[in-house]
Scaffold this motif. Sequence first.
Motif, PDB file in Angstrom:
ATOM      1  N   UNK A  53      53.525  25.727  29.594  1.00 59.65           N
ATOM      2  CA  UNK A  53      52.664  25.225  28.792  1.00 59.65           C
ATOM      3  C   UNK A  53      51.411  24.861  30.490  1.00 59.65           C
ATOM      4  N   UNK A  54      51.416  24.121  30.725  1.00 57.67           N
ATOM      5  CA  UNK A  54      50.221  23.829  31.767  1.00 57.67           C
ATOM      6  C   UNK A  54      49.846  24.660  32.441  1.00 57.67           C
ATOM      7  N   UNK A  58      46.074  26.866  32.500  1.00 61.86           N
ATOM      8  CA  UNK A  58      45.123  26.635  34.086  1.00 61.86           C
ATOM      9  C   UNK A  58      44.313  28.299  33.369  1.00 61.86           C
ATOM     10  N   UNK A  59      45.086  29.063  32.836  1.00 57.49           N
ATOM     11  CA  UNK A  59      44.409  30.594  32.916  1.00 57.49           C
ATOM     12  C   UNK A  59      44.053  30.459  31.754  1.00 57.49           C
ATOM     13  N   UNK A  63      39.060  31.131  32.150  1.00 50.62           N
ATOM     14  CA  UNK A  63      38.970  32.159  31.355  1.00 50.62           C
ATOM     15  C   UNK A  63      37.619  31.573  30.975  1.00 50.62           C
ATOM     16  N   UNK A  64      37.517  30.552  30.531  1.00 50.69           N
ATOM     17  CA  UNK A  64      36.224  29.772  30.177  1.00 50.69           C
ATOM     18  C   UNK A  64      35.272  29.876  31.858  1.00 50.69           C
ATOM     19  N   UNK A 122      47.681  35.735  32.323  1.00 50.41           N
ATOM     20  CA  UNK A 122      46.849  35.554  33.671  1.00 50.41           C
ATOM     21  C   UNK A 122      46.111  37.279  33.999  1.00 50.41           C
ATOM     22  N   UNK A 123      46.997  37.842  34.195  1.00 51.89           N
ATOM     23  CA  UNK A 123      46.421  39.530  34.366  1.00 51.89           C
ATOM     24  C   UNK A 123      44.660  40.125  33.147  1.00 51.89           C
ATOM     25  N   UNK A 124      45.009  39.136  32.328  1.00 51.56           N
ATOM     26  CA  UNK A 124      43.523  39.061  31.449  1.00 51.56           C
ATOM     27  C   UNK A 124      42.558  38.578  31.787  1.00 51.56           C
ATOM     28  N   UNK A 125      42.854  37.811  32.618  1.00 51.50           N
ATOM     29  CA  UNK A 125      41.239  37.648  32.834  1.00 51.50           C
ATOM     30  C   UNK A 125      40.621  38.827  34.225  1.00 51.50           C
TER      31      UNK A 125
END
Lengths: 187, 187
Positions: A53-54, A58-59, A63-64, A122-125
């Motif tokens: 969950x951490x 981080x992801x 993204x933000x 993470x790939x969404x970034x």
Amino acid sequence: MAKVYSEKRSRLVSAAVDLAYQNGFGATSLAEIAREAEVPLGNVFYYFKTKDEIGEAIVERRLEQLSAQRQRWAEAGSPKNRLCACVQGVFANKDYLAQSGCAVGTFCSELHKAGGSVAARATEIFAEHLAWIESQFWALGKGSDSRGLAVHLLSALQGVSVLAHAFHDPALVVTETDRLKSWIQSL
Amino acid sequence: MAKVYSEKRSRLVSAAVDLAYQNGFGATSLAEIAREAEVPLGNVFYYFKTKDEIGEAIVERRLEQLSAQRQRWAEAGSPKNRLCACVQGVFANKDYLAQSGCAVGTFCSELHKAGGSVAARATEIFAEHLAWIESQFWALGKGSDSRGLAVHLLSALQGVSVLAHAFHDPALVVTETDRLKSWIQSL
DNA sequence: GTCTATACCGAGATAGAC
DNA sequence: GTCTATCTCGGTATAGAC
């Protein structure tokens, strides 16, 4: 949009972001994160049920950050200038890149090897970033080539981050970003 | 040149190379390596004093592999064809790249974050590769630009490996290697 | 909600029989 | 040289007092 979390949770995420970037996510222990954030170890599990969950937090944070950066780049007048602003962002980051590589790229690589559900997130970034770059090429009139050009540009930026990290040499970022800015202007 | 080692040691290194590539070096346990190599766990420490030594053996193995590849590429008639052969090698590897990224790049990134002495040794793989690419550009008459061009080419290859890995999409490798081969021919 | 103490497991590494 | 049994430490995660 961005949910409001407690002060402590925010400190934990910041510590996790920094430590995972510097030493790798897997190599970073919850104890280290807790110490860096000045939160007792046991308390961590009040905010996050698992270490995974951490990773997700981080992801979200990344993204933000990227979203905020793109908003700044969008202020540049033309598509070319927006792309150059993006490249310039990499240039400005050269010392960190030489020390620890690209925060997104190294994180993605590690998570995809480790397996687990955070990897896809993470790939969404990358997906968001690539889509933004593609939209700039589209605005430049590159049509169906836009995707390939976006992959080319992001590849070059990712690749030079890998090399700069391996050699601990920010100069590689300098020459490659120069080359890329010229290339963008020549399109 | 290459030292002769026992059969078991060789099996252990092969297992370590594969597992570290697929799951990451840190995430790979000695127990897994031993099992994959069909060697009892305790026996591993007869061949390697520490896990770090296994990391070094992985680097040696990769150096040998790359050296062998370069010898094959060198057989291509012209510098341009040699560079294209190198790019073609990445293309041929696209499915593995989409699954686990570049073996050298991901290994380097991970080790440099973990710290320790193996990291520097791993960078030598890149150094040798970059020097070879540079020498081809030099032979092409690119003079002092050769270094920058070599960084550009290797960056593109590394970067597309990162993206192909993140998206698990070999098609990215296809389009980018096509682009790079055209670029090389246009020089 | 917050923190202490601790359970529990798997990791790397060692000892020593054969 | 080879293998079994085991030690120790540090990791994630939990229980439960406050």
